[in-house]
Design a protein around this motif. Sequence first.
Motif, PDB file in Angstrom:
ATOM      1  N   ASN A  61     -86.332  45.008  81.835  1.00 33.71           N
ATOM      2  CA  ASN A  61     -86.538  43.661  81.319  1.00 33.71           C
ATOM      3  C   ASN A  61     -85.745  43.411  80.047  1.00 33.71           C
ATOM      4  O   ASN A  61     -84.650  42.887  80.086  1.00 33.71           O
ATOM      5  CB  ASN A  61     -88.032  43.413  81.110  1.00 33.71           C
ATOM      6  N   GLY A  62     -86.303  43.756  78.889  1.00 35.32           N
ATOM      7  CA  GLY A  62     -85.602  43.504  77.635  1.00 35.32           C
ATOM      8  C   GLY A  62     -84.452  44.473  77.423  1.00 35.32           C
ATOM      9  O   GLY A  62     -84.484  45.604  77.895  1.00 35.32           O
ATOM     10  N   ILE A  63     -83.422  44.021  76.688  1.00 29.55           N
ATOM     11  CA  ILE A  63     -82.300  44.894  76.367  1.00 29.55           C
ATOM     12  C   ILE A  63     -81.633  44.393  75.089  1.00 29.55           C
ATOM     13  O   ILE A  63     -81.456  43.190  74.903  1.00 29.55           O
ATOM     14  CB  ILE A  63     -81.295  44.962  77.540  1.00 29.55           C
ATOM     15  N   SER A  64     -81.324  45.320  74.188  1.00 30.25           N
ATOM     16  CA  SER A  64     -80.664  44.958  72.938  1.00 30.25           C
ATOM     17  C   SER A  64     -80.017  46.188  72.333  1.00 30.25           C
ATOM     18  O   SER A  64     -80.553  47.290  72.438  1.00 30.25           O
ATOM     19  CB  SER A  64     -81.669  44.373  71.943  1.00 30.25           C
ATOM     20  N   PHE A  65     -78.874  45.985  71.687  1.00 33.26           N
ATOM     21  CA  PHE A  65     -78.271  47.075  70.924  1.00 33.26           C
ATOM     22  C   PHE A  65     -79.090  47.340  69.666  1.00 33.26           C
ATOM     23  O   PHE A  65     -79.798  46.456  69.158  1.00 33.26           O
ATOM     24  CB  PHE A  65     -76.835  46.736  70.535  1.00 33.26           C
ATOM     25  N   ASP A  66     -78.973  48.550  69.150  1.00 28.57           N
ATOM     26  CA  ASP A  66     -79.573  48.838  67.858  1.00 28.57           C
ATOM     27  C   ASP A  66     -78.699  48.239  66.755  1.00 28.57           C
ATOM     28  O   ASP A  66     -77.661  47.627  67.024  1.00 28.57           O
ATOM     29  CB  ASP A  66     -79.779  50.351  67.674  1.00 28.57           C
ATOM     30  N   ALA A  67     -79.115  48.399  65.518  1.00 30.08           N
ATOM     31  CA  ALA A  67     -78.443  47.724  64.410  1.00 30.08           C
ATOM     32  C   ALA A  67     -77.000  48.185  64.224  1.00 30.08           C
ATOM     33  O   ALA A  67     -76.157  47.418  63.755  1.00 30.08           O
ATOM     34  CB  ALA A  67     -79.227  47.924  63.116  1.00 30.08           C
ATOM     35  N   ALA A  68     -76.692  49.425  64.593  1.00 27.02           N
ATOM     36  CA  ALA A  68     -75.354  49.978  64.395  1.00 27.02           C
ATOM     37  C   ALA A  68     -74.499  49.962  65.653  1.00 27.02           C
ATOM     38  O   ALA A  68     -73.372  50.464  65.638  1.00 27.02           O
ATOM     39  CB  ALA A  68     -75.461  51.409  63.871  1.00 27.02           C
ATOM     40  N   TYR A  69     -74.996  49.402  66.741  1.00 32.63           N
ATOM     41  CA  TYR A  69     -74.309  49.401  68.035  1.00 32.63           C
ATOM     42  C   TYR A  69     -74.052  50.817  68.558  1.00 32.63           C
ATOM     43  O   TYR A  69     -73.102  51.061  69.292  1.00 32.63           O
ATOM     44  CB  TYR A  69     -72.980  48.640  67.955  1.00 32.63           C
ATOM     45  N   ASP A  70     -74.917  51.744  68.176  1.00 32.26           N
ATOM     46  CA  ASP A  70     -74.777  53.113  68.672  1.00 32.26           C
ATOM     47  C   ASP A  70     -75.477  53.325  70.003  1.00 32.26           C
ATOM     48  O   ASP A  70     -75.229  54.321  70.684  1.00 32.26           O
ATOM     49  CB  ASP A  70     -75.350  54.106  67.655  1.00 32.26           C
ATOM     50  N   GLY A  71     -76.367  52.412  70.363  1.00 33.40           N
ATOM     51  CA  GLY A  71     -77.103  52.588  71.599  1.00 33.40           C
ATOM     52  C   GLY A  71     -77.894  51.356  71.958  1.00 33.40           C
ATOM     53  O   GLY A  71     -77.971  50.381  71.197  1.00 33.40           O
ATOM     54  N   LEU A  72     -78.481  51.405  73.149  1.00 34.35           N
ATOM     55  CA  LEU A  72     -79.248  50.295  73.701  1.00 34.35           C
ATOM     56  C   LEU A  72     -80.729  50.639  73.783  1.00 34.35           C
ATOM     57  O   LEU A  72     -81.096  51.732  74.222  1.00 34.35           O
ATOM     58  CB  LEU A  72     -78.769  49.973  75.123  1.00 34.35           C
ATOM     59  N   TRP A  73     -81.571  49.700  73.367  1.00 31.09           N
ATOM     60  CA  TRP A  73     -82.988  49.734  73.682  1.00 31.09           C
ATOM     61  C   TRP A  73     -83.200  48.921  74.957  1.00 31.09           C
ATOM     62  O   TRP A  73     -82.654  47.835  75.091  1.00 31.09           O
ATOM     63  CB  TRP A  73     -83.806  49.104  72.565  1.00 31.09           C
ATOM     64  N   PHE A  74     -83.998  49.427  75.891  1.00 31.76           N
ATOM     65  CA  PHE A  74     -84.348  48.616  77.052  1.00 31.76           C
ATOM     66  C   PHE A  74     -85.801  48.878  77.435  1.00 31.76           C
ATOM     67  O   PHE A  74     -86.320  49.982  77.253  1.00 31.76           O
ATOM     68  CB  PHE A  74     -83.420  48.854  78.241  1.00 31.76           C
ATOM     69  N   SER A  75     -86.464  47.821  77.941  1.00 29.78           N
ATOM     70  CA  SER A  75     -87.870  47.932  78.299  1.00 29.78           C
ATOM     71  C   SER A  75     -88.039  47.907  79.812  1.00 29.78           C
ATOM     72  O   SER A  75     -87.206  47.371  80.541  1.00 29.78           O
ATOM     73  CB  SER A  75     -88.680  46.799  77.666  1.00 29.78           C
ATOM     74  N   GLU A  76     -89.149  48.494  80.270  1.00 29.81           N
ATOM     75  CA  GLU A  76     -89.526  48.486  81.681  1.00 29.81           C
ATOM     76  C   GLU A  76     -90.887  47.806  81.784  1.00 29.81           C
ATOM     77  O   GLU A  76     -91.896  48.336  81.309  1.00 29.81           O
ATOM     78  CB  GLU A  76     -89.566  49.903  82.229  1.00 29.81           C
ATOM     79  N   LEU A  77     -90.891  46.645  82.415  1.00 32.27           N
ATOM     80  CA  LEU A  77     -92.073  45.788  82.463  1.00 32.27           C
ATOM     81  C   LEU A  77     -93.283  46.481  83.056  1.00 32.27           C
ATOM     82  O   LEU A  77     -94.384  46.437  82.493  1.00 32.27           O
ATOM     83  CB  LEU A  77     -91.756  44.530  83.270  1.00 32.27           C
TER      84      LEU A  77
END
Length: 338
Positions: free
Chosen positions: A204-220
């Motif tokens: 569902n959700g997806i966003s880079f972290d503050a430094a663009y080193d990685g992605l946060w993503f959620s699973e509904l």
Amino acid sequence: MRHRPIVPLAALAVTGTLLLSGCGTATAEAESEATAGTTDRTVEAHEVMRLTEPHPETGMTLLEGPTFGPDGRLVVVDVTAPEGEPKVMGVQLADGTVEALHTEGGAYTSAQFSPYDGRLYLSDYAAGEIVSLAPDGGDARTFFSEPVDGARMQPDDVAFDEEGNLYVSDSLGLSEGENRGRVVRISRDGTESAVLADNLAATNGISFDAAYDGLWFSELTANRISYLGIGPEGEVTSRHTAIRVDGGVAQTDSIAVDADGNLYVGLHGRPAMAVYSPNGDRIATVEVPPGTEGLESATNVAITPGGTTAYMTVSGPAGGYLYSFDAFAEGTRQSNGG
């Protein structure tokens, strides 16, 4: 959108106590400083305006987005708006005026402006496409509609890297109750695609972290948030489960990240957002005022670029609303919630 492990700190606290034992009053002071700001507290959001009413054709309304455009307008999408009704809206927050930017297409579940070409990109969950518009809502183009590794996407949210490549949360398999969700990377010209993670529970959700080193993503349907380390060529360098969301009846929705790296996680099934530090501490829960009726989900948020005013999309039988609250740090590109 519905189609759309808190990291325990107890061990860290115990370790800190052991290391500081025998230091007298310094122990309590050090522990107080170490845990300052990590306690979950309630932040009350305030109503800004109602944007939509439930549509007779679909029986509901569901606001998503939201994202700030180059002219300062807040762009919001209505997932369930029927053909001919405003599916993409531009909101002038200074005076509360709302303009219909786009009225055609399927079910748009997110909106983001590209840092590469400045166009507005929408994920069309129903059609399995990524569509782009001019900033004023015109010049609609299908950017990407091809199968990825043999399966057509059900795109939910979108994040951009600094070069303008797209990272898509693909909720494939949700309607069948199967864990076939994916994280998909699409090159900024739309000619190349790759699956970065698969076998996910309704991504569902997806966003880079503050430094663009990685992605946060959620699973509904798993109520968890994972972290993907991303290399300079868009390759995955690491992956782990980062936060387990105690949502009760609610499920993890979209994700936005502020300048300090804090995560703002929408809750589907409850008009609230959970806020986590990048270390997994649940630092706050954002709620609509007690006694508010007819609101069921807070899907997403956008934080004013360079400021701390956050605008949360909240929906239910009462309609689709914007609520505001003070964020914990300034807004950046990642603070537009997909």
